[in-house]
Design an enzyme around this catalytic site. Structure first.
Site, PDB file in Angstrom:
ATOM      1  N   GLU A 136       0.813  -1.170   0.157  1.00 43.29           N
ATOM      2  CA  GLU A 136      -0.085  -0.289  -0.123  1.00 43.29           C
ATOM      3  C   GLU A 136       0.917   1.211   0.038  1.00 43.29           C
ATOM      4  OE1 GLU A 136      -3.697   0.290   0.536  1.00 43.29           O
ATOM      5  OE2 GLU A 136      -3.374  -1.814  -0.324  1.00 43.29           O
ATOM      6  N   GLU A 146      -1.359   8.525  -4.070  1.00 48.85           N
ATOM      7  CA  GLU A 146      -0.975   9.374  -5.246  1.00 48.85           C
ATOM      8  C   GLU A 146      -2.587   9.638  -5.980  1.00 48.85           C
ATOM      9  OE1 GLU A 146       1.775   7.388  -7.404  1.00 48.85           O
ATOM     10  OE2 GLU A 146       3.399   7.344  -5.760  1.00 48.85           O
TER      11      GLU A 146
END
Length: 273
Positions: A136, A146
């Site tokens: 992750e 992101e």
């Protein structure tokens, strides 16, 4: 005196039957508790030590579920922790944020983590947790998802944990906590304002690790005995399982088997989903 004893006995039996018919009792016995409630060792939903302490079956448990004496700190050594972080990019934000000390502080609030079953079971659960954390966060590099700010993680019809205007509930922390209902429930359990201040998961490292452990103990801990594949399904099954993203599943499995090897324990069966 004998007649009075019989009457008392009948009263006790009748009371027991009536209690057993109460909806709360039935709900508790099924362990279908809300995300922010614990299922006690006796099958009731609630909060506090009576429900979340020793013997807690599921939910944000704070006590030891198995009491096998395993020390998470002894398994997650500084060498192990650094071994993950050192594989990340040199300038990634997580290197100046995530620490083993903060992880250990957070584990203190979730002592059921890594203490259930045999000592090998403990190692497998810890290996599974850090396999998902590695995946992750990209080796403990990412604090925030992101492009997360551009995504809509608001379940608008959720009246229990309504979205706050101007706040975004994208992935943050070691397990990338997402969605308003998770931030709200985690905030209630950890005691931070998850709905009004979701960014706390990305600014307070102890809260960050607690959010990951809260999600794990609430959604993943109960299926760990079914194999690593079940933990993938619990975390991101809708996107990755059933052949949807085999590349991502294999990446998670790779981290898990690596960490199991480091801990000297077999990874077990049912690795994929």
């Amino acid at each position: 005196m004998a007649s009075l004893g019989k009457k008392n006995l009948l009263a006790i039996i009748l009371a027991g039957i009536l209690v057993s018919l109460l909806p709360e009792f039935i709900s508790g016995q099924n362990c279908g508790c809300a995300p922010d409630l614990c299922c006690s060792q006796y099958g009731y939903c609630g909060t506090g030590d009576e429900y979340c302490g020793n013997g807690c079956r599921e939910g944000p448990c704070s006590g030891s579920s198995g009491g096998n004496g395993a020390s998470v700190a002894d398994i997650v050594t500084q060498t192990f922790f650094d071994g993950i972080m050192n594989q990340g990019n040199g300038d990634c934000p997580g290197k100046s944020f995530y620490t083993r000390a903060a992880f250990n502080d957070a584990v203190g609030s979730y002592t059921g983590f890594g203490t259930t079953g045999t000592s090998d079971d403990s190692k497998r659960e810890i290996a599974a947790f850090f396999a998902h954390v590695t995946h992750e966060t990209g080796f403990l590099c990412k604090i925030e998802e992101e492009g997360g700010a551009t995504k809509d993680y608001c379940q608008k019809d959720n009246t229990q944990y309504p979205c706050v205007p101007g706040k975004a509930y994208y992935g943050r922390g070691p397990i990338q906590l997402s969605w308003n209902y998770n931030y709200g429930a985690a905030g209630n359990s950890i005691r931070f304002d998850g709905l009004n201040a979701p960014e706390t998961v990305a600014t307070d490292v102890t809260v960050s690790f607690k959010s990951a452990l809260w999600f794990w103990m609430t959604n993943v801990h109960s299926v760990i005995g079914q194999g690593f594949g079940a933990t993938i399904r619990a975390i991101n099954g809708d996107i990755e399982c059933d052949g949807k993203r085999l590349d991502l599943v294999n990446a998670r499995v790779g981290y898990y088997t690596n960490y199991c090897n480091q801990f000297g324990v077999s990874p077990g069966d049912n690795l994929t989903c």
